[in-house]
Design a protein around this motif. Structure first.
Motif, mmCIF file in Angstrom:
data_model
loop_
_atom_site.group_PDB
_atom_site.id
_atom_site.type_symbol
_atom_site.label_atom_id
_atom_site.label_comp_id
_atom_site.label_asym_id
_atom_site.label_seq_id
_atom_site.Cartn_x
_atom_site.Cartn_y
_atom_site.Cartn_z
ATOM 1 N N LYS A 57 0.859 -1.188 0.000
ATOM 2 C CA LYS A 57 0.000 0.000 0.000
ATOM 3 C C LYS A 57 0.892 1.234 0.000
ATOM 4 O O LYS A 57 1.760 1.377 0.853
ATOM 5 C CB LYS A 57 -0.892 -0.013 1.243
ATOM 6 C CG LYS A 57 -1.875 1.129 1.274
ATOM 7 C CD LYS A 57 -3.188 0.747 1.966
ATOM 8 C CE LYS A 57 -4.118 1.949 2.085
ATOM 9 N NZ LYS A 57 -4.076 2.855 0.926
ATOM 10 N N ASP A 76 4.290 2.134 13.433
ATOM 11 C CA ASP A 76 4.540 3.231 14.368
ATOM 12 C C ASP A 76 5.898 3.127 15.057
ATOM 13 O O ASP A 76 6.145 3.766 16.057
ATOM 14 C CB ASP A 76 3.406 3.303 15.411
ATOM 15 C CG ASP A 76 3.368 2.048 16.266
ATOM 16 O OD1 ASP A 76 4.075 1.089 15.944
ATOM 17 O OD2 ASP A 76 2.624 2.044 17.254
ATOM 18 N N ARG A 101 6.276 10.069 10.419
ATOM 19 C CA ARG A 101 5.713 9.122 11.377
ATOM 20 C C ARG A 101 4.194 9.093 11.291
ATOM 21 O O ARG A 101 3.574 8.026 11.324
ATOM 22 C CB ARG A 101 6.131 9.509 12.800
ATOM 23 C CG ARG A 101 7.548 9.078 13.150
ATOM 24 C CD ARG A 101 7.940 9.637 14.509
ATOM 25 N NE ARG A 101 9.220 9.123 14.967
ATOM 26 C CZ ARG A 101 9.938 9.698 15.919
ATOM 27 N NH1 ARG A 101 9.515 10.811 16.502
ATOM 28 N NH2 ARG A 101 11.090 9.163 16.294
ATOM 29 N N GLU A 102 3.590 10.269 11.149
ATOM 30 C CA GLU A 102 2.127 10.325 11.052
ATOM 31 C C GLU A 102 1.630 9.523 9.857
ATOM 32 O O GLU A 102 0.676 8.746 9.969
ATOM 33 C CB GLU A 102 1.662 11.777 10.921
ATOM 34 C CG GLU A 102 1.498 12.484 12.255
ATOM 35 C CD GLU A 102 1.084 13.942 12.067
ATOM 36 O OE1 GLU A 102 0.938 14.384 10.892
ATOM 37 O OE2 GLU A 102 0.927 14.642 13.077
ATOM 38 N N LYS A 103 2.300 9.707 8.723
ATOM 39 C CA LYS A 103 1.850 9.001 7.522
ATOM 40 C C LYS A 103 2.016 7.494 7.664
ATOM 41 O O LYS A 103 1.180 6.735 7.179
ATOM 42 C CB LYS A 103 2.600 9.529 6.298
ATOM 43 C CG LYS A 103 2.192 10.950 5.957
ATOM 44 C CD LYS A 103 2.711 11.435 4.619
ATOM 45 C CE LYS A 103 2.205 12.842 4.344
ATOM 46 N NZ LYS A 103 2.689 13.397 3.066
ATOM 47 N N VAL A 160 2.517 4.774 0.500
ATOM 48 C CA VAL A 160 2.512 5.880 1.458
ATOM 49 C C VAL A 160 2.996 7.109 0.699
ATOM 50 O O VAL A 160 4.148 7.174 0.286
ATOM 51 C CB VAL A 160 3.474 5.609 2.637
ATOM 52 C CG1 VAL A 160 3.457 6.765 3.616
ATOM 53 C CG2 VAL A 160 3.102 4.314 3.328
ATOM 54 N N TYR A 170 5.968 14.389 10.506
ATOM 55 C CA TYR A 170 5.097 14.160 9.347
ATOM 56 C C TYR A 170 5.220 12.715 8.857
ATOM 57 O O TYR A 170 4.221 12.043 8.592
ATOM 58 C CB TYR A 170 5.476 15.101 8.204
ATOM 59 C CG TYR A 170 5.132 16.549 8.421
ATOM 60 C CD1 TYR A 170 4.171 16.939 9.365
ATOM 61 C CD2 TYR A 170 5.757 17.542 7.674
ATOM 62 C CE1 TYR A 170 3.873 18.272 9.544
ATOM 63 C CE2 TYR A 170 5.450 18.870 7.856
ATOM 64 C CZ TYR A 170 4.511 19.232 8.798
ATOM 65 O OH TYR A 170 4.210 20.543 8.968
ATOM 66 N N LYS A 222 2.024 5.898 10.511
ATOM 67 C CA LYS A 222 1.110 5.442 11.561
ATOM 68 C C LYS A 222 -0.256 5.106 10.970
ATOM 69 O O LYS A 222 -0.916 4.153 11.383
ATOM 70 C CB LYS A 222 0.965 6.530 12.628
ATOM 71 C CG LYS A 222 0.507 5.993 13.980
ATOM 72 C CD LYS A 222 0.801 7.017 15.076
ATOM 73 C CE LYS A 222 0.939 6.349 16.433
ATOM 74 N NZ LYS A 222 1.550 7.283 17.420
ATOM 75 N N LYS A 223 -0.645 5.877 9.975
ATOM 76 C CA LYS A 223 -1.921 5.616 9.320
ATOM 77 C C LYS A 223 -1.935 4.253 8.658
ATOM 78 O O LYS A 223 -2.991 3.690 8.385
ATOM 79 C CB LYS A 223 -2.210 6.697 8.270
ATOM 80 C CG LYS A 223 -2.793 7.962 8.870
ATOM 81 C CD LYS A 223 -3.114 8.987 7.793
ATOM 82 C CE LYS A 223 -3.531 10.307 8.420
ATOM 83 N NZ LYS A 223 -3.529 11.406 7.429
ATOM 84 N N GLN A 224 -0.753 3.739 8.360
ATOM 85 C CA GLN A 224 -0.670 2.402 7.774
ATOM 86 C C GLN A 224 -0.319 1.366 8.830
ATOM 87 O O GLN A 224 0.031 0.220 8.510
ATOM 88 C CB GLN A 224 0.383 2.371 6.667
ATOM 89 C CG GLN A 224 0.148 3.382 5.574
ATOM 90 C CD GLN A 224 -1.195 3.208 4.897
ATOM 91 O OE1 GLN A 224 -1.684 2.090 4.764
ATOM 92 N NE2 GLN A 224 -1.806 4.303 4.485
ATOM 93 N N GLY A 225 -0.373 1.785 10.083
ATOM 94 C CA GLY A 225 -0.134 0.830 11.162
ATOM 95 C C GLY A 225 1.331 0.622 11.518
ATOM 96 O O GLY A 225 1.654 -0.245 12.314
#
Lengths: 222, 222
Positions: free
Chosen positions: B146, B207, B198-200, B148, B196, B202-205
């Motif tokens: 997927k 972290d 890390r946030e992106k 990023v 930034y 994190k959205k994909q799980g």
DNA sequence: ATTAAGATATGAAGGTTTTGATAGTCGAGG
DNA sequence: CCTCGACTATCAAAACCTTCATATCTTAAT
């Protein structure tokens, strides 16, 4: 300023790239003669650092081919040998200067700047066009001593047009010199920036600095 | 992983052989330059440890010949001298790294692994870290297939950390490699970008990709 | 355990760069 | 002179980059 570094030793190449980058150059690299030729014909450089011993095509041949094609970019040759005959051969092939490895980085940069300067414009760090003055050291632009605040890209574009004043500059040429290599060409970003620049100058009463050459590009009158 | 150790001091050579064997390498040895060349052309190695002073043919010549023949195997030079000119000469001859004798075994192994790893992703154009894959040609980053979507700077920073995975990377080092020269160092811009990225992820799980090394910088675990 | 100092993370705003859509202009050919 | 097609200018929004202020966390000393 855009420099092409042609060097097959990857480590040395990387070092050179870093050094030139650190000194404000946009850097492209090639690791063999054929790639060098490709880049030379697809982008416009202000300087070429060219190793002699290269895979596929020697530095001499690269140089010779470039000159045959009327490319006038300054070429600085790097040679591992220190024989005078190499110097003569190199200069004979159309190189502008040469340096023997291992070389002093300071000297390389100094010679690079000299070549670029000799090649083109400004020893003075200032370009004046009518009542517009560009201080290329401070990167400050003034109209009659009043500063015109430009963003980085706005400044770069204005500077490039100013350096080439009198010459018609194509959009593609501007992109080659102001943007990183490989930038999407089918964009109106240059037009937009020209508009921004014109607006800022108009506020200072200057409304005829950059002229449009329909179908080609833009020009600042010399 | 297959390593070729070229060293004429038999005692040292045997020690090196043992150490690399114990660390999971398949080891070949050569005690002079000509033998080294023979082996290099008859087998594919992942790494060459190459002493400079050798009988019959020097390490430099071995290196030079290998490169002429387009062998891209990583070469780590061992030199008894510590002169900078030797470093330059070695790198110029096509070596990828060098180590001054006497050296620390741990460092030799660490550098060996780095060279092998660097070579590996250069060959494949892909860096994989757990379920994160970086396609360095397409500049696309994926987590389990997927994508990023990262901005240019985000990508550049991630790539730099990934190339140096396992190594702690200082903020200053990141700025040196990702930003143009002369960039204001006293800025928290790197921290912001790490956030930034890390946030992106994190959205994909994901972290725990980038870890913070307090007081120094960041690291991606190798 | 508590606290203070220092380092990092986060939030938000402002400026810059880029894109895409639309409006306006120019010039060649009818 | 008019029109059509192509080129350029302009507008607005989105994405990106950078800064600054504040919140949170970590470490070391008490």
């Amino acid at each position: 300023m855009k420099v092409l570094i042609v060097e097959d030793n990857l480590e040395l190449c990387k070092n050179l790239e870093e050094i030139f980058s650190e000194n404000g150059f946009i850097v492209d690299t090639a690791h063999d003669g054929e790639k060098a030729i490709d880049l030379l014909f697809s982008s416009e450089y202000d300087l070429v650092i060219l190793d002699i011993m290269l895979p596929k095509m020697s530095g001499w041949d690269v140089c010779l081919n470039a000159r045959k094609a009327k490319l006038r970019v300054p070429i600085l040759m790097l040679t591992a040998k220190d024989a005078v005959s190499d110097k003569i051969k190199g200069l004979d092939m159309g190189a502008d200067d040469y340096l023997v490895k291992p070389f002093d980085i300071g000297e390389l940069l100094a010679r690079s700047r000299t070549l670029i300067r000799r090649n083109a414009w400004t020893k003075s760090n200032t370009i004046e066009i009518k009542n517009v003055r560009i201080d290329t050291l401070g990167k400050i632009v003034r109209v009659d001593d009043k500063e015109v605040k430009l963003s980085k890209k706005e400044y770069d574009i204005l500077l490039y047009l100013a350096i080439n004043r009198g010459k018609i500059v194509e959009r593609e040429e501007i992109i080659d010199h102001v943007w990183e290599t490989g930038f999407e060409m089918y964009s109106n970003v240059v037009d937009v920036y020209i508009n921004y620049i014109r607006e800022k100058f108009k506020k200072q009463g200057v409304d005829d600095l950059i002229e449009t050459i329909r179908g080609i590009g833009y020009r600042i009158r010399g």
